[in-house]
Design a protein around this motif. Structure first.
Motif, PDB file in Angstrom:
ATOM      1  N   VAL A  77     -23.858 -12.652   0.697  1.00 59.25           N
ATOM      2  CA  VAL A  77     -23.611 -11.001   0.334  1.00 59.25           C
ATOM      3  C   VAL A  77     -25.120 -10.849  -0.311  1.00 59.25           C
ATOM      4  O   VAL A  77     -25.331 -11.196  -1.398  1.00 59.25           O
ATOM      5  CB  VAL A  77     -22.328 -11.135  -0.427  1.00 59.25           C
ATOM      6  CG1 VAL A  77     -22.339  -9.376  -0.649  1.00 59.25           C
ATOM      7  CG2 VAL A  77     -21.230 -11.408   0.537  1.00 59.25           C
ATOM      8  N   ASN A  78     -25.676 -10.072   0.230  1.00 56.65           N
ATOM      9  CA  ASN A  78     -27.043  -9.379  -0.198  1.00 56.65           C
ATOM     10  C   ASN A  78     -27.007  -8.224  -0.725  1.00 56.65           C
ATOM     11  O   ASN A  78     -26.470  -7.262  -0.293  1.00 56.65           O
ATOM     12  CB  ASN A  78     -28.168  -9.435   0.849  1.00 56.65           C
ATOM     13  CG  ASN A  78     -29.517  -9.083   0.278  1.00 56.65           C
ATOM     14  OD1 ASN A  78     -30.277  -8.635   0.844  1.00 56.65           O
ATOM     15  ND2 ASN A  78     -29.968  -9.736  -0.729  1.00 56.65           N
ATOM     16  N   VAL A  79     -26.968  -8.004  -2.175  1.00 51.92           N
ATOM     17  CA  VAL A  79     -26.673  -6.787  -3.062  1.00 51.92           C
ATOM     18  C   VAL A  79     -27.688  -6.078  -3.473  1.00 51.92           C
ATOM     19  O   VAL A  79     -28.799  -6.510  -4.192  1.00 51.92           O
ATOM     20  CB  VAL A  79     -25.515  -7.049  -4.297  1.00 51.92           C
ATOM     21  CG1 VAL A  79     -25.298  -5.984  -5.026  1.00 51.92           C
ATOM     22  CG2 VAL A  79     -24.598  -8.230  -3.792  1.00 51.92           C
ATOM     23  N   VAL A 100     -22.755 -17.383  -0.315  1.00 53.17           N
ATOM     24  CA  VAL A 100     -23.587 -17.085  -1.272  1.00 53.17           C
ATOM     25  C   VAL A 100     -23.619 -15.605  -1.673  1.00 53.17           C
ATOM     26  O   VAL A 100     -23.428 -14.529  -1.005  1.00 53.17           O
ATOM     27  CB  VAL A 100     -25.022 -17.206  -0.617  1.00 53.17           C
ATOM     28  CG1 VAL A 100     -26.388 -16.941  -1.532  1.00 53.17           C
ATOM     29  CG2 VAL A 100     -25.399 -18.687  -0.001  1.00 53.17           C
ATOM     30  N   LEU A 101     -23.699 -15.344  -2.899  1.00 52.14           N
ATOM     31  CA  LEU A 101     -24.039 -14.027  -3.522  1.00 52.14           C
ATOM     32  C   LEU A 101     -25.373 -13.872  -3.916  1.00 52.14           C
ATOM     33  O   LEU A 101     -25.917 -14.762  -4.895  1.00 52.14           O
ATOM     34  CB  LEU A 101     -23.076 -13.869  -4.799  1.00 52.14           C
ATOM     35  CG  LEU A 101     -23.262 -12.478  -5.606  1.00 52.14           C
ATOM     36  CD1 LEU A 101     -22.665 -11.285  -4.457  1.00 52.14           C
ATOM     37  CD2 LEU A 101     -22.442 -12.428  -6.712  1.00 52.14           C
ATOM     38  N   TRP A 102     -26.161 -12.893  -3.307  1.00 53.55           N
ATOM     39  CA  TRP A 102     -27.776 -12.885  -3.783  1.00 53.55           C
ATOM     40  C   TRP A 102     -28.033 -11.483  -4.081  1.00 53.55           C
ATOM     41  O   TRP A 102     -27.756 -10.455  -3.636  1.00 53.55           O
ATOM     42  CB  TRP A 102     -28.345 -12.891  -2.349  1.00 53.55           C
ATOM     43  CG  TRP A 102     -29.627 -12.987  -2.631  1.00 53.55           C
ATOM     44  CD1 TRP A 102     -30.736 -12.288  -3.259  1.00 53.55           C
ATOM     45  CD2 TRP A 102     -30.674 -13.939  -2.006  1.00 53.55           C
ATOM     46  NE1 TRP A 102     -32.119 -12.562  -3.189  1.00 53.55           N
ATOM     47  CE2 TRP A 102     -32.170 -13.738  -2.025  1.00 53.55           C
ATOM     48  CE3 TRP A 102     -30.477 -15.274  -1.289  1.00 53.55           C
ATOM     49  CZ2 TRP A 102     -33.010 -14.750  -2.023  1.00 53.55           C
ATOM     50  CZ3 TRP A 102     -31.816 -15.971  -0.849  1.00 53.55           C
ATOM     51  CH2 TRP A 102     -32.690 -15.754  -1.044  1.00 53.55           C
ATOM     52  N   LEU A 103     -28.120 -11.216  -5.662  1.00 49.70           N
ATOM     53  CA  LEU A 103     -28.833  -9.963  -5.965  1.00 49.70           C
ATOM     54  C   LEU A 103     -30.039  -9.853  -6.042  1.00 49.70           C
ATOM     55  O   LEU A 103     -30.963 -10.677  -6.382  1.00 49.70           O
ATOM     56  CB  LEU A 103     -27.933 -10.017  -7.475  1.00 49.70           C
ATOM     57  CG  LEU A 103     -26.698 -10.476  -7.749  1.00 49.70           C
ATOM     58  CD1 LEU A 103     -26.408 -10.175  -9.401  1.00 49.70           C
ATOM     59  CD2 LEU A 103     -25.725  -9.614  -7.047  1.00 49.70           C
ATOM     60  N   ILE A 107     -31.902  -7.021 -10.206  1.00 50.50           N
ATOM     61  CA  ILE A 107     -30.690  -7.113 -10.384  1.00 50.50           C
ATOM     62  C   ILE A 107     -29.895  -8.443 -10.994  1.00 50.50           C
ATOM     63  O   ILE A 107     -30.074  -9.420 -10.483  1.00 50.50           O
ATOM     64  CB  ILE A 107     -29.622  -6.764  -9.124  1.00 50.50           C
ATOM     65  CG1 ILE A 107     -30.198  -5.383  -8.512  1.00 50.50           C
ATOM     66  CG2 ILE A 107     -28.213  -6.657  -9.639  1.00 50.50           C
ATOM     67  CD1 ILE A 107     -29.797  -5.168  -7.250  1.00 50.50           C
ATOM     68  N   VAL A 108     -29.439  -8.222 -12.083  1.00 51.82           N
ATOM     69  CA  VAL A 108     -28.966  -9.347 -13.007  1.00 51.82           C
ATOM     70  C   VAL A 108     -27.425  -9.271 -13.532  1.00 51.82           C
ATOM     71  O   VAL A 108     -27.522  -8.014 -14.079  1.00 51.82           O
ATOM     72  CB  VAL A 108     -29.656  -9.697 -14.084  1.00 51.82           C
ATOM     73  CG1 VAL A 108     -29.265 -10.894 -14.992  1.00 51.82           C
ATOM     74  CG2 VAL A 108     -31.090 -10.103 -13.680  1.00 51.82           C
ATOM     75  N   SER A 109     -26.579  -9.853 -13.107  1.00 55.49           N
ATOM     76  CA  SER A 109     -25.234  -9.451 -13.489  1.00 55.49           C
ATOM     77  C   SER A 109     -24.462 -10.992 -14.046  1.00 55.49           C
ATOM     78  O   SER A 109     -24.084 -11.673 -12.931  1.00 55.49           O
ATOM     79  CB  SER A 109     -24.367  -9.040 -12.723  1.00 55.49           C
ATOM     80  OG  SER A 109     -22.713  -8.800 -13.113  1.00 55.49           O
ATOM     81  N   GLU A 110     -24.747 -11.491 -15.032  1.00 56.82           N
ATOM     82  CA  GLU A 110     -24.033 -12.755 -15.790  1.00 56.82           C
ATOM     83  C   GLU A 110     -22.530 -12.496 -15.304  1.00 56.82           C
ATOM     84  O   GLU A 110     -22.001 -13.753 -14.783  1.00 56.82           O
ATOM     85  CB  GLU A 110     -24.179 -13.065 -17.080  1.00 56.82           C
ATOM     86  CG  GLU A 110     -25.579 -13.068 -17.712  1.00 56.82           C
ATOM     87  CD  GLU A 110     -26.364 -14.298 -17.075  1.00 56.82           C
ATOM     88  OE1 GLU A 110     -25.658 -15.228 -16.729  1.00 56.82           O
ATOM     89  OE2 GLU A 110     -27.471 -14.263 -17.152  1.00 56.82           O
ATOM     90  N   GLU A 111     -22.022 -11.660 -15.385  1.00 61.66           N
ATOM     91  CA  GLU A 111     -20.427 -11.508 -14.856  1.00 61.66           C
ATOM     92  C   GLU A 111     -20.310 -11.910 -13.332  1.00 61.66           C
ATOM     93  O   GLU A 111     -19.230 -12.649 -13.085  1.00 61.66           O
ATOM     94  CB  GLU A 111     -19.891 -10.251 -15.276  1.00 61.66           C
ATOM     95  CG  GLU A 111     -18.421 -10.197 -15.322  1.00 61.66           C
ATOM     96  CD  GLU A 111     -17.746  -8.531 -15.300  1.00 61.66           C
ATOM     97  OE1 GLU A 111     -16.575  -8.475 -15.285  1.00 61.66           O
ATOM     98  OE2 GLU A 111     -18.491  -7.595 -15.657  1.00 61.66           O
ATOM     99  N   ALA A 112     -20.992 -11.300 -12.525  1.00 68.46           N
ATOM    100  CA  ALA A 112     -20.974 -11.258 -11.265  1.00 68.46           C
ATOM    101  C   ALA A 112     -21.099 -12.894 -10.807  1.00 68.46           C
ATOM    102  O   ALA A 112     -20.547 -13.453 -10.157  1.00 68.46           O
ATOM    103  CB  ALA A 112     -21.909 -10.475 -10.428  1.00 68.46           C
ATOM    104  N   THR A 122     -22.811 -20.037  -4.110  1.00 69.28           N
ATOM    105  CA  THR A 122     -24.083 -20.260  -4.793  1.00 69.28           C
ATOM    106  C   THR A 122     -24.455 -18.886  -5.056  1.00 69.28           C
ATOM    107  O   THR A 122     -24.491 -17.894  -4.538  1.00 69.28           O
ATOM    108  CB  THR A 122     -24.944 -20.678  -3.602  1.00 69.28           C
ATOM    109  OG1 THR A 122     -24.572 -22.027  -3.248  1.00 69.28           O
ATOM    110  CG2 THR A 122     -26.494 -21.152  -4.247  1.00 69.28           C
ATOM    111  N   VAL A 123     -25.262 -18.523  -6.325  1.00 67.13           N
ATOM    112  CA  VAL A 123     -25.536 -17.197  -6.726  1.00 67.13           C
ATOM    113  C   VAL A 123     -27.085 -17.293  -6.917  1.00 67.13           C
ATOM    114  O   VAL A 123     -27.766 -18.372  -7.484  1.00 67.13           O
ATOM    115  CB  VAL A 123     -24.790 -17.121  -8.117  1.00 67.13           C
ATOM    116  CG1 VAL A 123     -25.563 -15.746  -8.697  1.00 67.13           C
ATOM    117  CG2 VAL A 123     -23.627 -17.125  -8.008  1.00 67.13           C
TER     118      VAL A 123
END
Length: 142
Positions: A77-79, A100-103, A107-112, A122-123
């Protein structure tokens, strides 16, 4: 513990094995960064699935309003959304079984990241998938 992106070798493995990449916030406007990056990734052999509630088709691919509407498995998931929306995207990524969550860069989100990691994803944050692909897989995915 402070967040740390995977190593370049791990990122290369992620990209090499990537099937479907859902691009959340993919714009249908060719001048937007998300459109250029996703278009370049598609040209390099990746399967792109647009996620944009305001568009029916982007880059020749059917667009879906949400991740949950995608009828096939998603690996990455590319955000391309602002940080404040990323926790909700992370929850949806978990729900659909993404790997995978790809910001994207900037883009930075410690919560996400915490939500995704807690469920085994994997983040990667604050990195451009196109740049990482060009570095890690210089010869292309295929």
């Amino acid at each position: 513990m402070a967040f740390e992106n995977p190593s370049r070798e791990q990122i290369a493995d992620i990209l090499r094995s990537a099937g479907n990449i859902a691009v959340v916030g993919l714009s249908d406007k060719p001048e937007r960064t998300s459109h250029m990056v996703a278009g370049a990734m598609k040209e390099r052999g990746y399967r792109i699935i647009p996620v944009n509630p305001g568009a029916s088709e982007i880059l020749g691919e059917k667009s879906y309003p949400t991740l949950k509407d995608i009828p096939e498995p998603v690996d990455i998931v590319n955000v391309f959304r602002r940080s404040e929306y990323c926790a909700d995207v992370a929850r949806e990524a978990v729900e659909i079984g993404a790997k995978v969550l790809w910001l994207q860069q900037g883009i930075v989100s410690e919560e996400a990241a915490a939500i995704a990691q807690e469920h085994g994803l994997t983040v990667i944050m604050d990195r451009c998938i196109k740049v990482e692909d060009a570095i890690a897989l210089a010869g292309g995915k295929s």
